[in-house]
Scaffold this motif. Structure first.
Motif, mmCIF file in Angstrom:
data_model
loop_
_atom_site.group_PDB
_atom_site.id
_atom_site.type_symbol
_atom_site.label_atom_id
_atom_site.label_comp_id
_atom_site.label_asym_id
_atom_site.label_seq_id
_atom_site.Cartn_x
_atom_site.Cartn_y
_atom_site.Cartn_z
ATOM 1 N N ALA A 1 16.390 -38.807 2.733
ATOM 2 C CA ALA A 1 15.698 -39.563 1.687
ATOM 3 C C ALA A 1 14.336 -40.085 2.112
ATOM 4 C CB ALA A 1 16.566 -40.730 1.227
ATOM 5 N N ASP A 2 13.943 -39.880 3.363
ATOM 6 C CA ASP A 2 12.619 -40.347 3.778
ATOM 7 C C ASP A 2 11.562 -39.253 3.681
ATOM 8 O OD1 ASP A 2 13.682 -38.893 5.862
ATOM 9 O OD2 ASP A 2 13.594 -40.506 7.337
ATOM 10 N N ASN A 3 11.848 -38.222 2.865
ATOM 11 C CA ASN A 3 10.910 -37.117 2.664
ATOM 12 C C ASN A 3 10.475 -37.036 1.199
ATOM 13 O OD1 ASN A 3 11.173 -36.416 5.379
ATOM 14 N ND2 ASN A 3 12.752 -34.888 4.979
ATOM 15 N N PRO A 4 9.518 -37.880 0.776
ATOM 16 C CA PRO A 4 9.133 -37.907 -0.646
ATOM 17 C C PRO A 4 8.406 -36.662 -1.123
ATOM 18 C CG PRO A 4 7.691 -39.331 0.660
ATOM 19 C CD PRO A 4 8.803 -38.903 1.570
ATOM 20 N N PHE A 5 7.945 -35.805 -0.190
ATOM 21 C CA PHE A 5 7.201 -34.607 -0.582
ATOM 22 C C PHE A 5 8.070 -33.351 -0.527
ATOM 23 C CE2 PHE A 5 4.028 -37.695 0.653
ATOM 24 C CZ PHE A 5 3.036 -37.539 -0.303
ATOM 25 N N LEU A 6 9.365 -33.521 -0.681
ATOM 26 C CA LEU A 6 10.284 -32.378 -0.744
ATOM 27 C C LEU A 6 9.733 -31.301 -1.676
ATOM 28 C CD1 LEU A 6 13.204 -31.218 -0.200
ATOM 29 C CD2 LEU A 6 13.852 -32.359 -2.324
ATOM 30 N N ASP A 7 9.687 -30.051 -1.197
ATOM 31 C CA ASP A 7 9.096 -28.966 -1.978
ATOM 32 C C ASP A 7 10.169 -28.226 -2.774
ATOM 33 O OD1 ASP A 7 8.158 -25.905 -2.148
ATOM 34 O OD2 ASP A 7 6.389 -27.205 -2.121
ATOM 35 N N ASP B 1 4.402 -45.751 -9.055
ATOM 36 C CA ASP B 1 4.826 -46.123 -10.400
ATOM 37 C C ASP B 1 5.977 -47.135 -10.356
ATOM 38 O OD1 ASP B 1 4.671 -46.022 -13.171
ATOM 39 O OD2 ASP B 1 6.115 -44.374 -13.337
ATOM 40 N N ASN B 2 5.895 -48.071 -9.399
ATOM 41 C CA ASN B 2 6.903 -49.121 -9.196
ATOM 42 C C ASN B 2 8.282 -48.572 -8.838
ATOM 43 O OD1 ASN B 2 5.201 -51.390 -9.697
ATOM 44 N ND2 ASN B 2 5.324 -50.959 -11.894
ATOM 45 N N LYS B 3 8.324 -47.363 -8.310
ATOM 46 C CA LYS B 3 9.586 -46.758 -7.882
ATOM 47 C C LYS B 3 9.552 -46.544 -6.372
ATOM 48 C CE LYS B 3 9.969 -44.316 -12.289
ATOM 49 N NZ LYS B 3 9.848 -43.002 -12.958
ATOM 50 N N GLY B 4 10.720 -46.668 -5.746
ATOM 51 C CA GLY B 4 10.847 -46.374 -4.324
ATOM 52 C C GLY B 4 11.033 -44.883 -4.089
ATOM 53 N N ILE B 5 11.002 -44.479 -2.820
ATOM 54 C CA ILE B 5 11.074 -43.042 -2.531
ATOM 55 C C ILE B 5 12.428 -42.448 -2.891
ATOM 56 C CG2 ILE B 5 9.252 -43.020 -0.806
ATOM 57 C CD1 ILE B 5 11.370 -42.970 1.366
ATOM 58 N N LEU B 6 13.501 -43.230 -2.802
ATOM 59 C CA LEU B 6 14.809 -42.695 -3.190
ATOM 60 C C LEU B 6 14.811 -42.339 -4.667
ATOM 61 C CD1 LEU B 6 17.751 -41.968 -2.696
ATOM 62 C CD2 LEU B 6 18.336 -44.385 -3.098
ATOM 63 N N GLU B 7 14.314 -43.234 -5.492
ATOM 64 C CA GLU B 7 14.300 -42.980 -6.931
ATOM 65 C C GLU B 7 13.420 -41.784 -7.283
ATOM 66 O OE1 GLU B 7 14.018 -45.537 -11.096
ATOM 67 O OE2 GLU B 7 13.511 -46.472 -9.185
ATOM 68 N N LEU B 8 12.275 -41.665 -6.629
ATOM 69 C CA LEU B 8 11.377 -40.536 -6.882
ATOM 70 C C LEU B 8 12.021 -39.218 -6.438
ATOM 71 C CD1 LEU B 8 8.041 -42.187 -5.710
ATOM 72 C CD2 LEU B 8 8.662 -41.609 -8.073
ATOM 73 N N LEU B 9 12.716 -39.254 -5.316
ATOM 74 C CA LEU B 9 13.390 -38.057 -4.827
ATOM 75 C C LEU B 9 14.524 -37.642 -5.764
ATOM 76 C CD1 LEU B 9 13.334 -36.111 -2.381
ATOM 77 C CD2 LEU B 9 14.991 -37.610 -1.274
ATOM 78 N N ILE B 10 15.278 -38.614 -6.232
ATOM 79 C CA ILE B 10 16.355 -38.326 -7.189
ATOM 80 C C ILE B 10 15.788 -37.701 -8.463
ATOM 81 C CG2 ILE B 10 18.054 -39.388 -8.720
ATOM 82 C CD1 ILE B 10 18.624 -41.412 -6.468
ATOM 83 N N GLU B 11 14.680 -38.245 -8.966
ATOM 84 C CA GLU B 11 14.050 -37.691 -10.166
ATOM 85 C C GLU B 11 13.660 -36.233 -9.947
ATOM 86 O OE1 GLU B 11 10.756 -40.116 -11.318
ATOM 87 O OE2 GLU B 11 12.020 -41.680 -12.206
ATOM 88 N N LYS B 12 13.105 -35.933 -8.784
ATOM 89 C CA LYS B 12 12.684 -34.561 -8.501
ATOM 90 C C LYS B 12 13.883 -33.615 -8.472
ATOM 91 C CE LYS B 12 9.295 -33.721 -5.659
ATOM 92 N NZ LYS B 12 8.430 -33.522 -4.466
#
Length: 258
Positions: A106-112, A30-41
């Protein structure tokens, strides 16, 4: 229950990756990097602002982009040594009055998130542990390729490490000295799904361009299937049913040691 305000998520991120430079800024979903996606989560998990969330990055000018993303998402930002990550974590914790640290790579986008809740429950119930994390087959989760989990430690434990060793390895890899010296620290291990003990074919951490391409596509397909990133059980089931992902993971596991 302990004072959760003295507990913080500290996200470790910088631009200077040798295997995949600028990986934090690569568009992932969604045009976001993994840091931004992780922060959102983490922000969604922390919707009542129970915990501080800090980005610990470096003073290198390249990392200003990461600091801007963090600040735009309501995070605190600490800039410290690029190479001495241990000193960076201690500095971040001291600057923002943090005693208990949930370390997030921050290189773990699938953080549970469910596993996140498990570790925080233990942190809030026990005041005396220096380190809490997950293990698979007796191996600390941080040394596996799974990428689903975080670690807990205390600033006092990190200061103790700094006082006991000047070894560059232990200053780059923040928690290794702690779990390699259980006689010096009080450590608690959490067991993961028993079925994972037999798995050596799952890689959800992003270190190479091959990881990026594989995990980016997997992330997109999971969102299409579930409208969100599901639990780790469902992710692994999906990978098992779509073996093209697994074959690429196995190749990268063989090519990259942990």
């Amino acid at each position: 229950m302990s004072n959760v305000k003295s507990t913080a998520f500290i996200i470790q991120a910088r631009m200077g990756s040798s295997r995949l430079p600028n990986k934090m800024m690569l568009p992932f979903y969604d045009n976001k990097g993994i840091l931004e996606l992780l922060i959102e989560k983490i922000n969604q998990f922390n919707n009542s602002n129970r915990y501080k969330i800090i980005l610990a990055t470096s003073t290198n000018h390249r990392d200003n982009q990461l600091a801007e993303i963090a600040q735009n998402n309501g995070l605190l930002v600490y800039k410290g040594s690029e190479e001495d990550v241990l000193a960076r974590f201690v500095g971040a914790a001291e600057t923002f009055g943090v005693d208990k640290i949930i370390r997030v790579c921050a290189d773990n986008p699938f953080l549970d998130v469910n596993e996140l809740e498990r570790i925080l429950t233990l942190v809030n119930e026990h005041e005396d542990y220096d380190y809490i994390s997950f293990q698979i087959n007796g191996i600390p989760s941080i040394k596996t390729h799974f990428g689903f989990w975080v670690e807990f430690t205390r600033i006092e434990a990190l200061k103790k490490v700094a006082s006991l060793t000047n070894d560059k390895f232990y200053h780059e890899h923040v928690t290794n000295f702690i779990y390699e010296n259980p006689n010096l620290f009080k450590i608690k291990w959490i067991n993961t799904m028993e079925s994972l003990n037999q798995r050596k074919d799952i890689r959800m951490t992003m270190d190479t361009m091959e990881d990026y391409n594989n995990l980016k596509e997997l992330y997109k397909q999971l969102y299409f299937e579930y409208k969100r990133i599901p639990s780790l059980e469902k992710i692994i089931s999906y990978v098992d049913q779509n073996t093209i992902f697994k074959q690429k993971m196995i190749t990268e596991i063989n090519n990259n040691s942990k």
